[in-house]
Design an enzyme around this catalytic site. Structure first.
Site, short mmCIF file in Angstrom:
data_model
loop_
_atom_site.label_atom_id
_atom_site.label_comp_id
_atom_site.label_asym_id
_atom_site.label_seq_id
_atom_site.Cartn_x
_atom_site.Cartn_y
_atom_site.Cartn_z
N ASP A 30 0.85 -1.19 0.00
CA ASP A 30 0.00 0.00 0.00
C ASP A 30 0.89 1.23 0.00
O ASP A 30 1.93 1.25 0.66
CB ASP A 30 -0.92 0.01 1.23
N THR A 122 -13.80 -2.87 -8.00
CA THR A 122 -15.04 -2.73 -8.77
C THR A 122 -14.87 -1.62 -9.79
O THR A 122 -14.44 -0.51 -9.46
CB THR A 122 -16.20 -2.40 -7.81
N PHE A 153 -17.04 -10.07 -3.84
CA PHE A 153 -18.43 -9.84 -3.43
C PHE A 153 -18.58 -9.73 -1.91
O PHE A 153 -19.66 -9.89 -1.37
CB PHE A 153 -19.32 -10.97 -3.94
N ARG A 155 -19.02 -8.72 1.93
CA ARG A 155 -19.76 -7.69 2.69
C ARG A 155 -18.90 -7.28 3.86
O ARG A 155 -18.33 -8.14 4.55
CB ARG A 155 -21.06 -8.28 3.27
N ASN A 214 -24.58 -5.85 -7.30
CA ASN A 214 -24.88 -4.78 -6.35
C ASN A 214 -26.13 -4.00 -6.76
O ASN A 214 -26.89 -3.55 -5.90
CB ASN A 214 -23.67 -3.85 -6.19
N CYS A 266 -20.16 0.86 -1.22
CA CYS A 266 -20.37 0.06 -2.43
C CYS A 266 -21.72 0.28 -3.11
O CYS A 266 -21.76 0.76 -4.24
CB CYS A 266 -20.20 -1.42 -2.09
N LYS A 269 -22.51 3.80 -4.69
CA LYS A 269 -21.52 4.14 -5.71
C LYS A 269 -21.63 3.22 -6.93
O LYS A 269 -21.56 3.67 -8.08
CB LYS A 269 -20.13 4.00 -5.07
N LYS A 329 -23.82 0.57 8.61
CA LYS A 329 -24.56 -0.62 9.05
C LYS A 329 -23.85 -1.11 10.32
O LYS A 329 -22.75 -0.64 10.62
CB LYS A 329 -24.60 -1.70 7.97
N ARG A 336 -18.92 5.68 5.25
CA ARG A 336 -19.12 6.20 3.89
C ARG A 336 -20.61 6.15 3.52
O ARG A 336 -21.26 5.13 3.69
CB ARG A 336 -18.30 5.38 2.89
C1 UDX Z 1 -22.36 -4.80 -0.39
C2 UDX Z 1 -22.69 -6.16 -1.04
O1 UDX Z 1 -23.56 -6.88 -0.16
C3 UDX Z 1 -21.42 -6.97 -1.28
O2 UDX Z 1 -21.73 -8.18 -1.94
C4 UDX Z 1 -20.48 -6.14 -2.12
O3 UDX Z 1 -19.26 -6.82 -2.32
C5 UDX Z 1 -20.21 -4.79 -1.48
O4 UDX Z 1 -21.44 -4.11 -1.23
P1 UDX Z 1 -21.76 -3.96 2.06
O5 UDX Z 1 -21.75 -2.57 1.48
O6 UDX Z 1 -20.67 -4.36 2.97
O7 UDX Z 1 -21.79 -5.04 0.87
O8 UDX Z 1 -23.12 -4.10 2.87
P2 UDX Z 1 -24.53 -4.84 2.81
O9 UDX Z 1 -24.59 -5.77 3.95
O10 UDX Z 1 -24.89 -5.35 1.48
O11 UDX Z 1 -25.47 -3.58 3.18
C6 UDX Z 1 -25.48 -2.41 2.37
C7 UDX Z 1 -26.45 -1.40 2.91
O12 UDX Z 1 -27.79 -1.84 2.71
C8 UDX Z 1 -26.34 -1.10 4.40
O13 UDX Z 1 -26.49 0.28 4.59
C9 UDX Z 1 -27.47 -1.88 5.02
O14 UDX Z 1 -27.92 -1.30 6.21
C10 UDX Z 1 -28.53 -1.78 3.92
N1 UDX Z 1 -29.46 -2.92 3.90
C11 UDX Z 1 -29.00 -4.18 3.64
C12 UDX Z 1 -30.82 -2.70 4.09
O15 UDX Z 1 -31.26 -1.56 4.31
N2 UDX Z 1 -31.68 -3.76 4.03
C13 UDX Z 1 -31.25 -5.02 3.79
O16 UDX Z 1 -32.09 -5.92 3.77
C14 UDX Z 1 -29.88 -5.24 3.60
#
Ligand code: UDX
Length: 439
Positions: A30, A122, A153, A155, A214, A266, A269, A329, A336
């Protein structure tokens, strides 16, 4: 195998630690030397459950080291994963690919022998040939360096599990796939042998896999949140509706929790980047619906602000509002595009005195939003509040006793933006409760 991971943010640091866990010798690279120093001391520069332990174990065993030198990385191994960030360009929907191209440009001149550069970042579809072109021009080994596309993928908050036990592996190549495929299959041998579906495809399909996955996930969340809007005017309950829909195996429950909507580094964006790229390709009509998906998501934030104003009798100036949640979350310190902070910020701008709490994300939040008030725990945040907003569903917030909390606030009123509090218990304790998507 000896392999490197270029770019050690959420994705790269996790990937590096997990590759060491699979038994490989890994060098993470990095450009940020502070990050390199922290990682070499066996810690993550951010919070991700289990990652500190994995980093500590493998930096101690010597199987995992980090460097700031591209030359060292090129020398170290023949398989180079690239996981640098591709954020949204300021003021535009498109991706900012400058970090990716800069990393490849700086690595390439050191590639003196055949190698595989496997990109995990991505990107908009059509980026792989541009990466290959840079390498072909700048690498002394030229055409002997193959470019592979290996989208990620994972999370956040499940990053280790998702990397070690992914639900599928995608390997994208151009026509010259043979050596790259052998090397990547060798790298992921344990995962493939565990029965993980492995799809070998072309560059463009591998690039699209991430954008479309996504976009689908975002659509599912916005679908149930659109139903929440309807439920609010129809007098229905979106929580129960989600359960009813979820029993249909074609629909399923997962990824369809109604509430304040999606944020993070993710989904928002990638949705916008996909829209921008489809537009460039002349396929904008195919993805126009994603604009609405984004708009529905934004409206959930507006709705919480409106409900807060309504609850406070139409006047926000000088009113004290406690916000539970800063991370986008639970179980991450990532803020972000955090829906919770976006709401907190708007209420502050409208004149409210907002106090935010979060188990892990307060340091980041303080830096980005110094204008907001902060408290170390949920009870302290709610002290004297006229209104409480539950905006990120950390499990610890669900453990706060509503009866005791009612004695600490000025007015026992709560808006549950995630629909996960024990509403009966809160009502019994004398709270006025509003939940998104329920009357
Ligand atoms: C996401 C994708 O799930 C993952 O596969 C990809 O590689 C990167 O983007 P991530 O951003 O870590 O992962 O979070 P994720 O658990 O998918 O939640 C994204 C957002 O959606 C959060 O703000 C979460 O609170 C919200 N969410 C998720 C909901 O509001 N309802 C849901 O049922 C699920």
């Amino acid at each position: 195998m000896k392999l490197t991971v270029i770019g050690c943010g959420y994705l790269g640091a996790t990937h590096a630690a997990c590759m060491a866990e699979l038994g490989h010798d890994v060098l993470g690279m990095d450009a940020d030397l502070d990050k390199v120093h922290i990682l070499n001391s066996g810690r993550a520069p951010f919070f991700e459950p289990g990652l500190d332990d994995l980093l500590a174990e493998h930096t101690a065993s010597g199987r995992l080291t980090f460097t700031g030198s591209y030359a060292e990385a090129a020398q170290f191994g023949d398989l180079h994963f690239v996981g640098v960030g591709t954020p949204q360009r300021a003021g535009e929907n498109a991706y900012d690919l400058s970090h990716l191209f800069s990393a490849v440009r700086r690595l390439a001149p050191h590639l003196h022998r055949p190698a595989v550069v496997a990109v995990k970042s991505t990107v908009p579809v059509g980026t792989a040939p541009r990466v290959a072109e840079i390498i072909e021009e700048a690498a002394p080994a030229g055409g002997k360096v193959q470019v592979a596309w290996n989208p990620e993928f994972l999370r956040e908050s499940f990053a280790i599990e998702d990397t070690l036990r992914p639900d599928r592996l995608v390997l994208g190549f151009d026509a010259e796939r043979s050596w790259g495929e052998v090397l990547l299959r060798q790298c992921f041998e344990t995962i493939i042998e565990a029965g993980t579906p492995t799809i070998v495809t072309d560059w463009a399909t591998a690039e699209l896999a991430k954008a479309s996955a996504n976009s689908f996930l975002a659509t599912k969340i916005s679908f149930i949140n659109a139903m929440a809007e309807v439920c609010e005017v129809a007098g229905a309950d979106v929580g129960e509706l989600a359960e009813i829909l979820g029993h249909d195996v074609r629909i399923g429950r997962s990824g369809m929790r109604p509430g304040l909507g999606f944020g993070g580094g993710c989904l928002p964006k990638d949705l916008r980047g996909f829209l921008a790229r489809a537009g460039e390709l002349g396929a904008d009509r195919a993805v126009t619906f994603l604009r609405e998906v984004d708009a529905i998501n934004g409206r959930r934030r507006d709705r919480v602000v409106d409900l807060a104003r309504e609850q406070l009798g139409g006047e926000l100036v000088g009113r004290r509002i406690a916000v539970w949640g800063a991370a986008f979350k639970p179980n991450t310190d990532d803020i972000r595009d955090s829906p919770a902070l976006a709401v907190a910020q708007r209420l502050h701008d409208l004149g409210a005195a907002v106090t935010v709490t979060d188990p892990k994300a307060l340091d980041h939040a303080r830096k980005v939003h110094p204008e907001l008030g902060y408290a170390d725990d949920p009870v302290a945040a709610a002290e004297g509040a006229d209104l409480l907003l539950h905006l990120t569903e950390w499990p610890q917030f669900g453990h706060v006793d509503p009866e005791q909390l009612a004695r600490r606030v000025a007015d026992a009123a709560v808006i549950d933006g995630r629909g996960t509090l024990d509403l009966d218990a809160w009502r019994e304790a004398g709270w006025s409760v509003r939940v998104l998507g329920r009357v």
